[in-house]
Write a protein that holds these residues in place. Structure first.
Motif, PDB file in Angstrom:
ATOM      1  N   LEU A   1      -4.212   8.642   1.124  1.00 26.68           N
ATOM      2  CA  LEU A   1      -4.498   7.338   0.523  1.00 26.68           C
ATOM      3  C   LEU A   1      -3.347   6.387   0.876  1.00 26.68           C
ATOM      4  O   LEU A   1      -2.191   6.698   0.630  1.00 26.68           O
ATOM      5  N   ILE A   2      -3.727   5.257   1.456  1.00 20.99           N
ATOM      6  CA  ILE A   2      -2.705   4.272   1.841  1.00 20.99           C
ATOM      7  C   ILE A   2      -2.692   3.146   0.816  1.00 20.99           C
ATOM      8  O   ILE A   2      -3.759   2.615   0.451  1.00 20.99           O
ATOM      9  N   ARG A   3      -1.501   2.801   0.362  1.00 26.30           N
ATOM     10  CA  ARG A   3      -1.363   1.667  -0.557  1.00 26.30           C
ATOM     11  C   ARG A   3      -0.262   0.758  -0.052  1.00 26.30           C
ATOM     12  O   ARG A   3       0.888   1.191   0.091  1.00 26.30           O
ATOM     13  N   VAL A   4      -0.641  -0.484   0.230  1.00 29.24           N
ATOM     14  CA  VAL A   4       0.334  -1.470   0.683  1.00 29.24           C
ATOM     15  C   VAL A   4       0.650  -2.376  -0.504  1.00 29.24           C
ATOM     16  O   VAL A   4      -0.220  -3.080  -1.019  1.00 29.24           O
ATOM     17  N   HIS A   5       1.910  -2.325  -0.962  1.00 28.99           N
ATOM     18  CA  HIS A   5       2.336  -3.116  -2.131  1.00 28.99           C
ATOM     19  C   HIS A   5       2.981  -4.410  -1.654  1.00 28.99           C
ATOM     20  O   HIS A   5       3.760  -4.402  -0.700  1.00 28.99           O
ATOM     21  N   THR A   6       2.680  -5.500  -2.367  1.00 22.29           N
ATOM     22  CA  THR A   6       3.286  -6.793  -2.014  1.00 22.29           C
ATOM     23  C   THR A   6       4.203  -7.267  -3.132  1.00 22.29           C
ATOM     24  O   THR A   6       4.109  -6.791  -4.271  1.00 22.29           O
ATOM     25  N   ASP A   7       5.035  -8.252  -2.793  1.00 23.62           N
ATOM     26  CA  ASP A   7       5.963  -8.799  -3.802  1.00 23.62           C
ATOM     27  C   ASP A   7       5.230  -9.631  -4.848  1.00 23.62           C
ATOM     28  O   ASP A   7       5.825 -10.045  -5.833  1.00 23.62           O
ATOM     29  N   GLU A   8       3.941  -9.917  -4.629  1.00 25.88           N
ATOM     30  CA  GLU A   8       3.183 -10.677  -5.643  1.00 25.88           C
ATOM     31  C   GLU A   8       2.362  -9.758  -6.535  1.00 25.88           C
ATOM     32  O   GLU A   8       1.511 -10.217  -7.302  1.00 25.88           O
ATOM     33  N   GLY A   9       2.560  -8.460  -6.393  1.00 22.73           N
ATOM     34  CA  GLY A   9       1.859  -7.513  -7.264  1.00 22.73           C
ATOM     35  C   GLY A   9       0.482  -7.119  -6.757  1.00 22.73           C
ATOM     36  O   GLY A   9      -0.189  -6.268  -7.351  1.00 22.73           O
ATOM     37  N   ILE A  10       0.022  -7.728  -5.659  1.00 24.44           N
ATOM     38  CA  ILE A  10      -1.279  -7.330  -5.080  1.00 24.44           C
ATOM     39  C   ILE A  10      -1.067  -6.047  -4.273  1.00 24.44           C
ATOM     40  O   ILE A  10      -0.086  -5.935  -3.522  1.00 24.44           O
ATOM     41  N   VAL A  11      -2.002  -5.092  -4.442  1.00 29.30           N
ATOM     42  CA  VAL A  11      -1.905  -3.816  -3.720  1.00 29.30           C
ATOM     43  C   VAL A  11      -3.166  -3.638  -2.872  1.00 29.30           C
ATOM     44  O   VAL A  11      -4.285  -3.725  -3.392  1.00 29.30           O
ATOM     45  N   GLY A  12      -2.981  -3.399  -1.585  1.00 32.22           N
ATOM     46  CA  GLY A  12      -4.120  -3.129  -0.700  1.00 32.22           C
ATOM     47  C   GLY A  12      -4.315  -1.631  -0.570  1.00 32.22           C
ATOM     48  O   GLY A  12      -3.346  -0.879  -0.442  1.00 32.22           O
ATOM     49  N   THR A  13      -5.588  -1.186  -0.604  1.00 32.94           N
ATOM     50  CA  THR A  13      -5.898   0.255  -0.622  1.00 32.94           C
ATOM     51  C   THR A  13      -6.817   0.618   0.532  1.00 32.94           C
ATOM     52  O   THR A  13      -7.742  -0.141   0.859  1.00 32.94           O
ATOM     53  N   ALA A  14      -6.581   1.794   1.109  1.00 35.58           N
ATOM     54  CA  ALA A  14      -7.515   2.324   2.120  1.00 35.58           C
ATOM     55  C   ALA A  14      -7.374   3.835   2.195  1.00 35.58           C
ATOM     56  O   ALA A  14      -6.367   4.389   1.761  1.00 35.58           O
ATOM     57  N   ASP A  15      -8.398   4.470   2.760  1.00 32.80           N
ATOM     58  CA  ASP A  15      -8.395   5.926   2.900  1.00 32.80           C
ATOM     59  C   ASP A  15      -8.286   6.286   4.382  1.00 32.80           C
ATOM     60  O   ASP A  15      -8.910   5.640   5.221  1.00 32.80           O
ATOM     61  N   THR A  16      -7.495   7.322   4.687  1.00 30.97           N
ATOM     62  CA  THR A  16      -7.404   7.768   6.082  1.00 30.97           C
ATOM     63  C   THR A  16      -7.793   9.249   6.175  1.00 30.97           C
ATOM     64  O   THR A  16      -7.177  10.094   5.533  1.00 30.97           O
ATOM     65  N   PRO A  17      -8.832   9.531   6.967  1.00 33.97           N
ATOM     66  CA  PRO A  17      -9.279  10.923   7.132  1.00 33.97           C
ATOM     67  C   PRO A  17      -8.685  11.556   8.387  1.00 33.97           C
ATOM     68  O   PRO A  17      -8.996  11.135   9.501  1.00 33.97           O
ATOM     69  N   PRO A  18      -7.828  12.571   8.266  1.00 34.14           N
ATOM     70  CA  PRO A  18      -7.318  13.244   9.468  1.00 34.14           C
ATOM     71  C   PRO A  18      -8.448  14.023  10.138  1.00 34.14           C
ATOM     72  O   PRO A  18      -9.128  14.803   9.478  1.00 34.14           O
ATOM     73  N   ARG A  19      -8.624  13.801  11.412  1.00 36.92           N
ATOM     74  CA  ARG A  19      -9.652  14.533  12.169  1.00 36.92           C
ATOM     75  C   ARG A  19      -8.993  15.064  13.437  1.00 36.92           C
ATOM     76  O   ARG A  19      -9.126  14.469  14.509  1.00 36.92           O
ATOM     77  N   PRO A  20      -8.277  16.207  13.317  1.00 37.35           N
ATOM     78  CA  PRO A  20      -7.529  16.716  14.474  1.00 37.35           C
ATOM     79  C   PRO A  20      -8.411  16.969  15.689  1.00 37.35           C
ATOM     80  O   PRO A  20      -7.981  16.769  16.823  1.00 37.35           O
ATOM     81  N   TYR A  21      -9.664  17.380  15.444  1.00 32.66           N
ATOM     82  CA  TYR A  21     -10.580  17.691  16.550  1.00 32.66           C
ATOM     83  C   TYR A  21     -11.146  16.434  17.186  1.00 32.66           C
ATOM     84  O   TYR A  21     -11.870  16.504  18.176  1.00 32.66           O
ATOM     85  N   THR A  22     -10.843  15.269  16.604  1.00 35.79           N
ATOM     86  CA  THR A  22     -11.365  14.035  17.176  1.00 35.79           C
ATOM     87  C   THR A  22     -10.237  13.139  17.699  1.00 35.79           C
ATOM     88  O   THR A  22     -10.316  12.607  18.800  1.00 35.79           O
ATOM     89  N   TYR A  23      -9.179  12.984  16.908  1.00 39.12           N
ATOM     90  CA  TYR A  23      -8.090  12.068  17.300  1.00 39.12           C
ATOM     91  C   TYR A  23      -6.740  12.763  17.419  1.00 39.12           C
ATOM     92  O   TYR A  23      -5.746  12.127  17.751  1.00 39.12           O
ATOM     93  N   GLY A  24      -6.661  14.032  17.023  1.00 46.64           N
ATOM     94  CA  GLY A  24      -5.381  14.731  17.069  1.00 46.64           C
ATOM     95  C   GLY A  24      -4.503  14.477  15.858  1.00 46.64           C
ATOM     96  O   GLY A  24      -3.406  15.012  15.771  1.00 46.64           O
ATOM     97  N   GLU A  25      -4.953  13.638  14.918  1.00 44.99           N
ATOM     98  CA  GLU A  25      -4.139  13.382  13.722  1.00 44.99           C
ATOM     99  C   GLU A  25      -4.320  14.495  12.691  1.00 44.99           C
ATOM    100  O   GLU A  25      -5.405  15.072  12.571  1.00 44.99           O
ATOM    101  N   THR A  26      -3.243  14.753  11.928  1.00 46.60           N
ATOM    102  CA  THR A  26      -3.333  15.664  10.793  1.00 46.60           C
ATOM    103  C   THR A  26      -2.870  14.896   9.554  1.00 46.60           C
ATOM    104  O   THR A  26      -2.307  13.795   9.664  1.00 46.60           O
TER     105      THR A  26
END
Ligand code: MUC
Ligand code: MG
Length: 367
Positions: free
Chosen positions: A33-58
């Motif tokens: 889970l990615i959370r980008v915090h800002t100095d104004e208190g707004i937080v951006g959220t996203a999900d990252t799925p590791p797919r080693p067999y597709t992109y090599g990421e773990t």
């Protein structure tokens, strides 16, 4: 506004029903889970799925590249300056879903700051998408039972069948059983995840001729360029590039060299910014697109709907939006609903992926 800090939180949620396909198998959503915090208190959220067999990421590689390379380079920048941030991220090659997740989190911040749904900011074409469901490897009768259940429970009438098995007869039989059991009015298409050779794919097309299959995704490895081109030339249905086309550059190369003639767009690997570039290429060239599934959680699915519903070309076909139903739980505070075969855009500022903090505490793996 400034980016203050970035979290990359590894978590794991078991699947109630694992998904098996030619390049791998998913039994747990061991995502980040990615959370980008800002100095104004707004937080951006996203999900990252590791797919080693597709992109090599773990899972570890995503946490590492986000916290050790990307975060130190972008903290202090204005989250509105996405091109500046992308120029920095692109100095590191690959790491597709890590970059895609960061981009989606930035858009989430922008939407919240503008007090507008990101789907409206991206294009605002429509407010819902038709849902396509992916069917993993199973015996033919079980596949039909699952498809019939999804059709009656959720109104889903488009199915992507995972193929690429040997002997070919397994998948050929599944296609015939599904078409017979579902009737002519249900859309059926195939995704082999490179499981076959081009010649094997051609044989499957011959033996499923007349079943009205609509698309054939990644039948064989696109790197085997000559045989793949021959298949694309001869196929009566569009051949969709998925794992062969994670970036806009890959999309141009594969379309121009005849490696595919339709494109799967996945926000998990392209974010919204590069997904728009890919979409522009495809609409400019007159190439069909499908909103694909990176075996997404509800958080990832919200992102796909946000992008898919924003544009005419991405909402024309059903998007692959339902595989979170196979998970035992999710982190999204307000669960997604599939009704009459559709998922609606969230009419809230940002992407609309508010997190259930108690569930995050339960499933996170870094404490
Ligand atoms: C798909 O469309 O291929 C399986 C592997 C992957 O990278 O995505 C999934 C679904
Ligand atoms: Mg695919």
């Amino acid at each position: 506004m400034k980016i203050e800090r970035i979290e990359a939180i590894p978590y794991s949620i078991p699947y109630a029903k694992p998904l098996k396909f030619a390049s791998g198998q998913v039994t747990e959503a061991d995502h980040v889970l990615i959370r980008v915090h800002t100095d104004e208190g707004i937080v951006g959220t996203a999900d990252t799925p590791p797919r080693p067999y597709t992109y090599g990421e773990t899972q570890d590689s995503i946490v590492s590249v986000v916290t050790k390379i990307f975060a130190p380079a972008v903290v202090g920048l204005d989250p509105m300056d996405r091109q500046k941030i992308h120029a920095i991220l692109s100095r590191t090659i690959h790491n597709q879903t890590a970059k895609g997740g960061l981009d989606i989190a930035l858009w989430d911040i922008i939407g919240q700051a503008a007090n507008a749904p990101v789907s409206s900011l991206l294009g605002g074409y429509t407010d819902a998408m038709d849902v396509s469901h992916m069917l993993g490897f199973q015996p033919a009768q079980k596949l039909l039972d699952e498809a019939l259940r999804f059709r009656s429970d959720y109104g889903i009438n488009t199915f992507k069948l995972k193929v690429g098995r040997r002997p070919l007869a397994l998948d050929i039989e599944a296609c015939h059983v599904l078409r017979e059991g579902l009737g002519q009015d249900t859309e059926l298409y195939l995704d082999a995840n490179r499981g076959w050779t081009a010649n094997e794919a051609m044989e499957v097309l011959r033996q499923t001729d007349g079943l009205g299959l609509s698309l054939l995704e990644e039948p064989c490895d696109a790197k085997e360029a000559m045989s793949r081109r021959r298949l694309v030339d001869k196929s009566p249905i569009p051949v969709v590039g998925d794992e062969s086309v994670p970036t806009a550059g890959d999309v141009s190369r594969e379309l121009l060299s005849g490696g595919c003639n339709a494109i799967s767009i996945k926000t998990a690997r392209s974010g919204f910014t590069e997904a728009q570039q890919i979409l522009g290429l495809c609409t400019g060239l007159g190439v069909d697109v499908v909103m694909g599934n990176q075996i997404d959680t509800q958080i990832g699915t919200v992102a796909t709907v946000t992008f898919g519903a924003a544009h005419e070309a991405t909402s024309r076909r059903a998007g692959e939006l339902s595989n979170f139903l196979d998970m035992s739980d999710d982190l999204l505070a307000e669960p997604l609903v599939i009704k009459d075969g559709k998922i609606s855009v969230r009419q809230v500022p940002g992407v609309g992926a508010a997190i259930d903090e108690a569930k995050l505490a339960q499933y996170r793996q870094d404490n």
